[in-house]
Design a protein around this motif. Structure first.
Motif, PDB file in Angstrom:
ATOM      1  N   GLY A  40      83.162  69.073 -35.737  1.00 50.64           N
ATOM      2  CA  GLY A  40      82.782  68.172 -34.657  1.00 50.64           C
ATOM      3  C   GLY A  40      83.244  66.747 -34.871  1.00 50.64           C
ATOM      4  O   GLY A  40      83.678  66.075 -33.919  1.00 50.64           O
ATOM      5  N   THR A  69      70.259  65.460 -39.308  1.00 48.46           N
ATOM      6  CA  THR A  69      71.482  65.512 -38.508  1.00 48.46           C
ATOM      7  C   THR A  69      71.389  64.578 -37.314  1.00 48.46           C
ATOM      8  O   THR A  69      72.376  63.924 -36.942  1.00 48.46           O
ATOM      9  CB  THR A  69      71.736  66.955 -38.049  1.00 48.46           C
ATOM     10  OG1 THR A  69      71.807  67.819 -39.193  1.00 48.46           O
ATOM     11  CG2 THR A  69      73.033  67.054 -37.285  1.00 48.46           C
ATOM     12  N   PHE A  92      76.658  67.516 -34.362  1.00 47.51           N
ATOM     13  CA  PHE A  92      75.850  68.655 -34.751  1.00 47.51           C
ATOM     14  C   PHE A  92      76.693  69.822 -35.238  1.00 47.51           C
ATOM     15  O   PHE A  92      76.147  70.812 -35.726  1.00 47.51           O
ATOM     16  CB  PHE A  92      74.976  69.104 -33.575  1.00 47.51           C
ATOM     17  CG  PHE A  92      73.814  68.198 -33.315  1.00 47.51           C
ATOM     18  CD1 PHE A  92      72.604  68.409 -33.943  1.00 47.51           C
ATOM     19  CD2 PHE A  92      73.930  67.114 -32.465  1.00 47.51           C
ATOM     20  CE1 PHE A  92      71.525  67.579 -33.717  1.00 47.51           C
ATOM     21  CE2 PHE A  92      72.862  66.280 -32.231  1.00 47.51           C
ATOM     22  CZ  PHE A  92      71.656  66.490 -32.867  1.00 47.51           C
ATOM     23  N   ILE A  93      78.023  69.748 -35.071  1.00 54.11           N
ATOM     24  CA  ILE A  93      78.927  70.748 -35.628  1.00 54.11           C
ATOM     25  C   ILE A  93      79.554  70.118 -36.865  1.00 54.11           C
ATOM     26  O   ILE A  93      80.445  69.279 -36.757  1.00 54.11           O
ATOM     27  CB  ILE A  93      80.009  71.158 -34.621  1.00 54.11           C
ATOM     28  CG1 ILE A  93      79.382  71.615 -33.312  1.00 54.11           C
ATOM     29  CG2 ILE A  93      80.885  72.262 -35.203  1.00 54.11           C
ATOM     30  CD1 ILE A  93      80.387  71.972 -32.246  1.00 54.11           C
ATOM     31  N   VAL A  96      77.177  75.515 -33.553  1.00 50.07           N
ATOM     32  CA  VAL A  96      76.084  74.557 -33.756  1.00 50.07           C
ATOM     33  C   VAL A  96      74.993  75.151 -34.639  1.00 50.07           C
ATOM     34  O   VAL A  96      74.474  74.492 -35.542  1.00 50.07           O
ATOM     35  CB  VAL A  96      75.512  74.108 -32.392  1.00 50.07           C
ATOM     36  CG1 VAL A  96      74.245  73.287 -32.579  1.00 50.07           C
ATOM     37  CG2 VAL A  96      76.547  73.289 -31.635  1.00 50.07           C
ATOM     38  N   PHE A 130      78.792  66.119 -30.768  1.00 47.75           N
ATOM     39  CA  PHE A 130      79.658  66.918 -31.629  1.00 47.75           C
ATOM     40  C   PHE A 130      79.343  66.718 -33.107  1.00 47.75           C
ATOM     41  O   PHE A 130      79.856  67.468 -33.934  1.00 47.75           O
ATOM     42  CB  PHE A 130      81.132  66.573 -31.351  1.00 47.75           C
ATOM     43  CG  PHE A 130      81.773  67.510 -30.368  1.00 47.75           C
ATOM     44  CD1 PHE A 130      82.678  68.460 -30.786  1.00 47.75           C
ATOM     45  CD2 PHE A 130      81.441  67.456 -29.028  1.00 47.75           C
ATOM     46  CE1 PHE A 130      83.260  69.333 -29.890  1.00 47.75           C
ATOM     47  CE2 PHE A 130      82.007  68.315 -28.123  1.00 47.75           C
ATOM     48  CZ  PHE A 130      82.923  69.262 -28.547  1.00 47.75           C
TER      49      PHE A 130
END
Length: 466
Positions: free
Chosen positions: A327, A287, A322-323, A399, A320
């Motif tokens: 995100g 990620t 990471f969402i 998250v 973002f």
């Protein structure tokens, strides 16, 4: 008179014999009647200790009594499907109650839980560096200190650079936003949507009235924002200390956690833990790489299109990322809005094209190649987990939702295969013709000693995994 005593003696003998015959008849009757202590009864004990059992005997029904059908067992009267549903239902209720209590406890200490989860994610990112430094000969304490200090310094420099860029460009951005709003207003007046000047003024007046009527709420939100900043700093300090201890003593902490698990389940949990950690490490590392690529390429596109604050927007896109799914949409929409109010419609469309192109490359090339099958989660599970995590714990929950689902998927899959292997190991071996049918055929060209042992369940646990 001389014959009278003889007659009386004969009468007495006859009476004695009659008494003996009566006693014999009574004995035969008692032997045949269970109520009077016959073979089926318990009254005929020599010491008289069976008199209490005589009261408990139930007489057999007479032959002329009507036949009464016995009532069925209540359990047998309930249908099988209803019994199965009831058994599953109360177990589900127990699980739901346990989950509810767990969520209440987590919500009560939400700051501590989120800080520890953040420490786990940072540890998963930095732990391979610690392992690499230890392989090069550095002591564990020195490798942990170098890795942690370097990571925290890099994060601090990035945050300082973002704040500096925002403060340095805030005046220019304010002027461009004002000019962009005027240009947007003129474009709406000349657009085919038939928007009038009165409608735009009414919208602006409504916004102003809304801000004026909610001044107290805005002030309260500002005070709450101060509280949020304090909680954020506290959580950051907790996360830093937790990261240090996890990097330095993670393996020993994991061994202590294993001691809390029941002995029968300990081998399965001991095998699932390192696999879960490898999944988490692969997810975080993949990620970070994907988010960095997104931020670099979208940030370069925004920079070459002369959109202000390209670096802060790129950092926002990185965070973002990471969402999953949500995100990318939010960060891309923010970049498009900033381009729209500062540079116009054409620049906003170009930024939208750049964002969509980079996200398509990410979804179809980067994530399958970098993340791989180890952390692959169905898109429906991603959306539902992000939504549930956001509802429970806000942005922090969104998250950590997807890595939690990925780790759970790995653990459940391993425990299922481990349980199947244990059941096969404890089951009696096949014999006769069944043994020939059950024996696996070796692969063509592969030597027998290379065959994989199904009881090992994959790779051996990593010694550096906490």
């Amino acid at each position: 008179m001389s014959k009278l005593p003889g007659w009386l003696g004969q009468l007495g003998a006859e009476l004695s014999r009659l008494s003996e015959r009566l006693d014999e008849r009574r004995a035969e009757t008692e032997a045949d009647d269970p109520l009077l202590g016959g073979p089926s009864g318990s009254v005929s004990g020599e010491n008289g200790k069976d008199e209490a059992d005589h009261v408990d005997q139930v007489p057999a029904p007479p032959t002329y009594a009507p036949t009464v059908a016995a009532r069925p067992d209540p359990v047998a009267a309930i249908p099988w499907g209803m019994r199965v549903a009831a058994e599953a239902g109360w177990r589900l209720l127990v699980l739901a109650g346990t989950l509810w209590v767990l969520m209440r406890v987590i919500s009560a200490v939400q700051l501590v839980v989120l800080a520890f989860v953040a420490a786990l994610l940072v540890t998963a990112l930095l732990q391979p560096t610690v392992a690499r430094l230890r392989r090069h000969g550095l002591p564990r304490g020195l490798a942990t200190a170098v890795t942690a200090i370097s990571g925290f310094v890099i994060m601090g420099l990035v945050g300082w650079f973002v704040v500096w860029q925002v403060m340095d460009n805030i005046d220019t951005l304010s002027e461009k936003v004002t000019k962009g709003i005027d240009d947007l207003k003129n474009w709406l007046l000349d657009s085919p949507f038939h928007v009038t000047d009165k409608q735009i003024n009414d919208i602006a007046k409504n916004l102003s009235d809304t801000v004026g009527t909610n001044t107290e709420a805005i002030t309260t939100a500002g005070l709450q924002g101060v509280t949020v900043v304090v909680e954020f700093m506290t959580g950051a300090l907790l996360a830093m200390f937790s990261t240090l201890f996890l990097l330095y003593d993670g393996a020993r902490i994991w061994q202590w956690v294993l001691k809390l698990v029941p002995a029968q389940a300990r081998p399965g949990v001991a095998g699932a833990g390192p696999r879960a950690w490898r999944t988490l490490t692969a997810y975080v590392r993949g990620t970070v790489i994907v988010a960095l690529i997104d931020a670099i390429f979208i940030g370069l596109g925004i920079y070459f299109l002369n959109v202000p604050m390209a670096v802060p927007l790129a950092v926002f896109i990185f965070l973002f990322a990471f969402i999953p799914l949500v995100g990318a949409v939010v960060s891309g929409a923010l970049a498009v809005v900033v381009a729209l109010v500062t540079e116009g419609v054409f620049t906003a469309l170009m930024v939208l094209a750049v964002v969509l192109a980079v996200q398509q490359i990410e979804g179809h090339v980067l994530q399958p190649f970098i993340l791989g099958r180890a952390v692959r989660v169905h898109p429906l599970a991603v959306v539902l987990s992000v939504a549930a995590g956001g509802m429970v714990a806000g942005i922090g929950g969104a998250v950590v939702a997807v890595p939690l689902v990925a780790v759970t998927n790995t653990v459940v899959g391993y425990l299922r295969s481990y349980g199947q292997g244990e059941s096969r190991r404890h089951s009696p071996p096949p014999h006769g013709s069944t043994a020939l049918d059950a024996a696996p055929a070796p692969a063509s060209g592969a030597p027998p000693e290379k065959a994989e042992n199904p009881e090992r369940g994959g790779d051996e646990p990593s010694p550096d995994a906490p």
